[in-house]
Design an enzyme around this catalytic site. Structure first.
Site, PDB file in Angstrom:
ATOM      1  N   SER A   9       7.093 -65.328 -24.202  1.00  0.00           N
ATOM      2  CA  SER A   9       8.056 -65.437 -25.081  1.00  0.00           C
ATOM      3  C   SER A   9       8.539 -67.539 -25.526  1.00  0.00           C
ATOM      4  O   SER A   9       7.528 -68.016 -24.574  1.00  0.00           O
ATOM      5  CB  SER A   9       9.072 -65.597 -23.364  1.00  0.00           C
ATOM      6  N   HIS A  33       7.365 -63.373 -28.976  1.00  0.00           N
ATOM      7  CA  HIS A  33       9.336 -63.367 -28.194  1.00  0.00           C
ATOM      8  C   HIS A  33       9.602 -65.241 -29.003  1.00  0.00           C
ATOM      9  O   HIS A  33       9.263 -66.065 -27.992  1.00  0.00           O
ATOM     10  CB  HIS A  33       9.241 -62.629 -27.140  1.00  0.00           C
ATOM     11  N   ASP A  35      13.433 -66.919 -28.707  1.00  0.00           N
ATOM     12  CA  ASP A  35      14.693 -66.471 -28.277  1.00  0.00           C
ATOM     13  C   ASP A  35      15.525 -67.607 -29.128  1.00  0.00           C
ATOM     14  O   ASP A  35      15.705 -68.623 -29.262  1.00  0.00           O
ATOM     15  CB  ASP A  35      15.112 -66.954 -26.380  1.00  0.00           C
ATOM     16  N   GLY A 143      19.593 -65.765 -21.054  1.00  0.00           N
ATOM     17  CA  GLY A 143      20.436 -67.564 -21.642  1.00  0.00           C
ATOM     18  C   GLY A 143      19.221 -68.583 -20.867  1.00  0.00           C
ATOM     19  O   GLY A 143      19.516 -69.246 -21.299  1.00  0.00           O
ATOM     20  N   GLY A 146      13.890 -67.938 -15.764  1.00  0.00           N
ATOM     21  CA  GLY A 146      13.804 -68.603 -13.956  1.00  0.00           C
ATOM     22  C   GLY A 146      15.178 -67.448 -13.284  1.00  0.00           C
ATOM     23  O   GLY A 146      15.058 -67.859 -12.126  1.00  0.00           O
ATOM     24  N   ASP A 176      12.416 -57.766 -20.901  1.00  0.00           N
ATOM     25  CA  ASP A 176      12.064 -58.954 -20.963  1.00  0.00           C
ATOM     26  C   ASP A 176      12.930 -59.750 -19.581  1.00  0.00           C
ATOM     27  O   ASP A 176      14.384 -59.552 -19.070  1.00  0.00           O
ATOM     28  CB  ASP A 176      13.341 -59.256 -22.125  1.00  0.00           C
ATOM     29  N   GLY A 198       6.447 -64.955 -19.609  1.00  0.00           N
ATOM     30  CA  GLY A 198       6.922 -66.412 -20.027  1.00  0.00           C
ATOM     31  C   GLY A 198       7.037 -67.075 -18.676  1.00  0.00           C
ATOM     32  O   GLY A 198       5.386 -67.437 -18.923  1.00  0.00           O
TER      33      GLY A 198
END
Length: 230
Positions: A9, A33, A35, A143, A146, A176, A198
């Protein structure tokens, strides 16, 4: 040996080391990926089609856009214009538009996917599931990086694999959210095709991307008992 695909990501990468990290990752990963958040579907605002074009100046790997937006047709068209290899739309907002958007993406020679948030059941996409190239299961609230890992969402990965096997569907299954050492065992048991990694699973492991990658591979292999062929 594991045949899972790895898709970092890029929202969580170190932009100060943009070129260095991409040049290294291109030797190992299957895709990236991206976002794209509009500040409405989720409160954050992140990457854009422009960012994909910047990545393409360095990378040869395919890119998958994860749309977290309320106006899906607007963003889908922008991503078609730059030929983003896979466009994944939020299942929650495309009811009434899904067939035409999927056809629009396929007519452009690209792949169409959907993303299911943790509360969204598979039944939402069943009317058009046979048309999909990918289904992304969110194992965190969308959104922000973490977020708390929601293990119950993994049940949808198991169910999607069973549906695919029973019906001959072609979609890949992607997970994800918090793909890292703490959760690799549970994720491996659910058996998705694609792991998105990520900050917690890759970029935050070390300031040097080669060391971070080696640690991610070591974590995966130690926890799952499988060799990661990357």
């Amino acid at each position: 040996m594991s045949n899972v695909q790895i898709s970092p990501s890029l929202m969580t990468m170190d932009l100060d080391k943009f070129k260095t990290q991409l040049e290294f990752l291109d030797q190992h990963v299957d895709s990236y990926h991206i976002d794209i958040m509009d500040g409405h579907f989720v409160p954050n605002i992140t990457l854009s089609p422009w960012f994909i074009q910047e990545v393409r100046k360095i990378s040869k790997r395919p890119m998958s856009a994860h749309l977290m937006v309320t106006d899906a047709p607007f963003w889908v068209q922008q991503l078609i214009d730059i030929k983003c290899e896979c466009i994944c739309m939020p299942a929650e907002v495309i009811n009434g538009l899904a067939f035409r958007l999927i056809d629009q993406i396929h007519d452009a020679g690209l792949k169409a996917g959907v993303v299911l948030n943790p509360e969204t059941p598979i039944s939402v996409v069943e009317p058009y599931i046979e048309l999909l190239d990918k289904i992304t299961i969110m194992t965190v609230d969308p959104g922000f990086a973490g977020q708390r890992f929601l293990a119950s969402a993994l049940q949808k990965i198991v169910a999607l694999r069973a549906l695919r096997d029973q019906n001959g569907y072609k979609y890949l299954i992607e997970m994800d959210g918090s793909s890292n050492r703490a959760h690799f065992k549970m994720i491996d048991e659910a058996d998705p095709d694609i792991y998105i990694v990520g900050r917690s699973g890759l970029f935050g492991l070390n300031d040097h991307i080669d060391t971070a990658w080696s640690q991610m591979v070591k974590d995966y292999e130690e926890i799952t008992g499988k060799k990661l062929n990357k």
